[in-house]
Design a protein around this motif. Structure first.
Motif, PDB file in Angstrom:
ATOM      1  N   VAL A 193       2.036  12.784   1.094  1.00  0.00           N
ATOM      2  CA  VAL A 193       0.639  12.490   1.405  1.00  0.00           C
ATOM      3  C   VAL A 193       0.031  11.796   0.189  1.00  0.00           C
ATOM      4  O   VAL A 193      -0.220  12.437  -0.835  1.00  0.00           O
ATOM      5  CB  VAL A 193      -0.159  13.770   1.742  1.00  0.00           C
ATOM      6  CG1 VAL A 193      -1.614  13.415   2.040  1.00  0.00           C
ATOM      7  CG2 VAL A 193       0.472  14.512   2.908  1.00  0.00           C
ATOM      8  N   PRO A 194      -0.191  10.474   0.259  1.00  0.00           N
ATOM      9  CA  PRO A 194      -0.722   9.754  -0.915  1.00  0.00           C
ATOM     10  C   PRO A 194      -2.124  10.224  -1.283  1.00  0.00           C
ATOM     11  O   PRO A 194      -2.949  10.529  -0.410  1.00  0.00           O
ATOM     12  CB  PRO A 194      -0.734   8.292  -0.453  1.00  0.00           C
ATOM     13  CG  PRO A 194       0.169   8.230   0.726  1.00  0.00           C
ATOM     14  CD  PRO A 194       0.068   9.571   1.390  1.00  0.00           C
ATOM     15  N   LYS A 195      -2.380  10.277  -2.578  1.00  0.00           N
ATOM     16  CA  LYS A 195      -3.707  10.591  -3.094  1.00  0.00           C
ATOM     17  C   LYS A 195      -4.197   9.383  -3.891  1.00  0.00           C
ATOM     18  O   LYS A 195      -3.432   8.756  -4.630  1.00  0.00           O
ATOM     19  CB  LYS A 195      -3.666  11.828  -3.993  1.00  0.00           C
ATOM     20  CG  LYS A 195      -3.264  13.099  -3.257  1.00  0.00           C
ATOM     21  CD  LYS A 195      -3.257  14.294  -4.212  1.00  0.00           C
ATOM     22  CE  LYS A 195      -2.843  15.572  -3.502  1.00  0.00           C
ATOM     23  NZ  LYS A 195      -2.809  16.738  -4.427  1.00  0.00           N
ATOM     24  N   THR A 227       0.176   4.034   1.341  1.00  0.00           N
ATOM     25  CA  THR A 227       0.157   4.663   2.673  1.00  0.00           C
ATOM     26  C   THR A 227       1.224   4.052   3.585  1.00  0.00           C
ATOM     27  O   THR A 227       1.831   4.760   4.393  1.00  0.00           O
ATOM     28  CB  THR A 227      -1.232   4.490   3.309  1.00  0.00           C
ATOM     29  OG1 THR A 227      -1.633   3.114   3.198  1.00  0.00           O
ATOM     30  CG2 THR A 227      -2.258   5.347   2.598  1.00  0.00           C
ATOM     31  N   ASP A 228       1.472   2.758   3.467  1.00  0.00           N
ATOM     32  CA  ASP A 228       2.494   2.115   4.291  1.00  0.00           C
ATOM     33  C   ASP A 228       3.888   2.595   3.909  1.00  0.00           C
ATOM     34  O   ASP A 228       4.748   2.806   4.777  1.00  0.00           O
ATOM     35  CB  ASP A 228       2.406   0.595   4.150  1.00  0.00           C
ATOM     36  CG  ASP A 228       1.100   0.026   4.656  1.00  0.00           C
ATOM     37  OD1 ASP A 228       0.480   0.689   5.527  1.00  0.00           O
ATOM     38  OD2 ASP A 228       0.688  -1.052   4.198  1.00  0.00           O
ATOM     39  N   ALA A 275       4.567   5.526   2.579  1.00  0.00           N
ATOM     40  CA  ALA A 275       4.684   6.921   3.026  1.00  0.00           C
ATOM     41  C   ALA A 275       4.943   6.995   4.524  1.00  0.00           C
ATOM     42  O   ALA A 275       5.735   7.819   4.991  1.00  0.00           O
ATOM     43  CB  ALA A 275       3.414   7.688   2.651  1.00  0.00           C
ATOM     44  N   ALA A 276       4.289   6.128   5.299  1.00  0.00           N
ATOM     45  CA  ALA A 276       4.452   6.153   6.759  1.00  0.00           C
ATOM     46  C   ALA A 276       5.857   5.768   7.185  1.00  0.00           C
ATOM     47  O   ALA A 276       6.319   6.161   8.261  1.00  0.00           O
ATOM     48  CB  ALA A 276       3.433   5.215   7.399  1.00  0.00           C
ATOM     49  N   ASN A 332       0.829  -1.202   0.000  1.00  0.00           N
ATOM     50  CA  ASN A 332       0.000   0.000   0.000  1.00  0.00           C
ATOM     51  C   ASN A 332       0.867   1.259   0.000  1.00  0.00           C
ATOM     52  O   ASN A 332       1.897   1.316   0.695  1.00  0.00           O
ATOM     53  CB  ASN A 332      -0.922   0.020   1.211  1.00  0.00           C
ATOM     54  CG  ASN A 332      -1.973  -1.068   1.136  1.00  0.00           C
ATOM     55  OD1 ASN A 332      -2.482  -1.389   0.066  1.00  0.00           O
ATOM     56  ND2 ASN A 332      -2.305  -1.644   2.287  1.00  0.00           N
ATOM     57  N   GLN A 365       7.603  13.495   4.587  1.00  0.00           N
ATOM     58  CA  GLN A 365       6.635  12.430   4.335  1.00  0.00           C
ATOM     59  C   GLN A 365       5.583  12.867   3.316  1.00  0.00           C
ATOM     60  O   GLN A 365       4.898  13.873   3.522  1.00  0.00           O
ATOM     61  CB  GLN A 365       5.968  12.045   5.648  1.00  0.00           C
ATOM     62  CG  GLN A 365       5.354  10.670   5.656  1.00  0.00           C
ATOM     63  CD  GLN A 365       4.917  10.284   7.056  1.00  0.00           C
ATOM     64  OE1 GLN A 365       3.821  10.634   7.494  1.00  0.00           O
ATOM     65  NE2 GLN A 365       5.774   9.564   7.757  1.00  0.00           N
ATOM     66  N   GLN A 423      -5.240   3.309  -1.598  1.00  0.00           N
ATOM     67  CA  GLN A 423      -5.300   3.626  -0.166  1.00  0.00           C
ATOM     68  C   GLN A 423      -4.902   5.078   0.041  1.00  0.00           C
ATOM     69  O   GLN A 423      -3.754   5.456  -0.091  1.00  0.00           O
ATOM     70  CB  GLN A 423      -4.345   2.703   0.606  1.00  0.00           C
ATOM     71  CG  GLN A 423      -4.598   1.226   0.385  1.00  0.00           C
ATOM     72  CD  GLN A 423      -5.926   0.792   0.980  1.00  0.00           C
ATOM     73  OE1 GLN A 423      -6.292   1.225   2.055  1.00  0.00           O
ATOM     74  NE2 GLN A 423      -6.629  -0.058   0.269  1.00  0.00           N
ATOM     75  N   ALA A 424      -5.863   5.923   0.330  1.00  0.00           N
ATOM     76  CA  ALA A 424      -5.587   7.351   0.520  1.00  0.00           C
ATOM     77  C   ALA A 424      -5.911   7.768   1.939  1.00  0.00           C
ATOM     78  O   ALA A 424      -6.704   7.126   2.622  1.00  0.00           O
ATOM     79  CB  ALA A 424      -6.396   8.172  -0.469  1.00  0.00           C
TER      80      ALA A 424
END
Length: 358
Positions: free
Chosen positions: A213-215, A200-201, A203-204, A198, A211, A357-358
């Motif tokens: 921010v996924p869209k 988001t994972d 990015a985290a 994902n 960092q 996953q946003a």
């Protein structure tokens, strides 16, 4: 083993003897020349493609050559690849005579050796065991055909048919890519589905001060590069990325050079921040190709190693080109089919980047 008519003529006709000695033609090309079946207009030598249509009408026995002549015309007239093609996806294509079983690869344990390719003197050589399973490769029939009347065949020039044959060939390619895409993503029943990562994972896991921010559905270069680096660290670097048209657009947008509000390009902004960037591409210097698949899932990219992932299997003798003439309604049918299957070679070379996953 059944072979196609062009292959048979290539094998059966010796062009080192007779009228075509020294012509550098193969058997099939010599047969076309002898029967008066040109595959293109050659005005300098007084050859017209219409001569092929006249030959088919004058000598009924030459109609067996109709399908391969259409193929030859198509290959000469449209010498370009389809946008959506199977070639960028598969490692190789080979012919088989019977059933093909799916194979698995069993590695030694990591504790048995330090690193593949580097072996200490007297140490045990790492071995990968290749075994067949009880599950066979599934084969599919790809192809199509078209039908026209006696009047059309008699009055129309032969190259009128080539756009229709081109459409049929393009649809065959799309079907092949669809089967291959499903196999790469979902597995084959022996090799599991490709693991999903994902956005988001990823990015985290990056430093908090930078960092991203996924869209949803948008490709971010920080996340994309992190995905590639993680795959490389795992020993399976990505060299091919598979996605649909929307993801291809994101691919093009991501590697463009947009202009910022201050009048600076993205490359200028990176240089000002002290980042060494290449003039050719300010953000991406990996050797990764994009393969297009209209059936790939939305907002997902599938990365894999091309030479180690998918193999195309062609059933020998399944390349069938036939034409029939129906007297009662005076119509001619032309069909072309071929049986193909696809096999995963290694199961660990695939990874899916999920941008939903946003």
């Amino acid at each position: 083993m059944k072979i196609s008519l062009p292959d048979y003529l290539t094998l059966a006709i010796d062009t080192e003897k007779g009228d075509f000695k020294g012509s550098k033609l193969n058997g099939f090309e010599a047969a076309l020349a002898h029967l008066g079946l040109p595959i293109r207009d050659d005005f300098a030598n007084g050859i017209l493609l219409q001569a092929a249509a006249d030959t088919f009408q004058t000598y009924p026995g030459t109609r067996a050559m109709f399908p391969p002549v259409i193929d030859a015309i198509l290959q000469w007239k449209y010498r370009q690849d389809n946008i959506e093609s199977i070639a960028p996806i598969i490692a190789q294509s080979r012919g088989i005579s019977g059933n093909e079983m799916i194979t698995t690869v069993v590695d030694d344990k990591d504790a048995d050796y330090q690193q593949t390719g580097v072996i200490a003197e007297g140490a045990r050589i790492p071995i990968r065991s290749i075994r067949t399973t009880e599950k066979g490769v599934k084969f599919y029939k790809f192809g199509g055909g078209f039908e026209f009347t006696y009047e059309f065949e008699r009055r129309a020039s032969l190259d009128i048919v080539t756009p229709y044959a081109a459409r049929m060939q393009r649809e065959v390619e799309i079907g092949e890519v669809a089967i291959a895409t499903g196999l790469i993503i979902n597995g084959d029943g022996v090799n599991a589905a490709a693991p999903v990562v994902n956005a988001t994972d990823l990015a985290a896991a990056m430093p908090a001060d930078g960092q991203p921010v996924p869209k949803a559905g948008r490709l971010d270069w920080n996340i994309f590069l992190a995905w590639l680096v993680n795959r490389a660290k795992a020993g399976v670097p990505v060299d091919t990325v598979l996605g649909n048209y929307d993801m291809y657009l994101e691919w093009l947008r991501m590697f463009a050079k947009p202009t910022a509000d201050a009048g600076m390009s993205q490359g200028d902004i990176l240089r000002k921040a002290g980042v060494d960037v290449a003039i050719r591409n300010p953000r991406f210097d990996f050797n990764v190709d994009f393969a297009l698949s209209s059936t790939a899932p939305a907002a997902k990219l599938t990365g894999f190693i091309k030479n180690e992932t998918l193999e195309e299997l062609v059933e020998n003798g399944s390349d069938i080109e036939e034409s029939t003439r129906a007297i009662e309604n005076q119509k001619v049918k032309f069909v072309k089919t071929e049986n193909k299957g696809y096999r995963l070679v290694f199961g660990d070379t695939r990874s899916v980047l999920n941008l939903n996953q946003a």
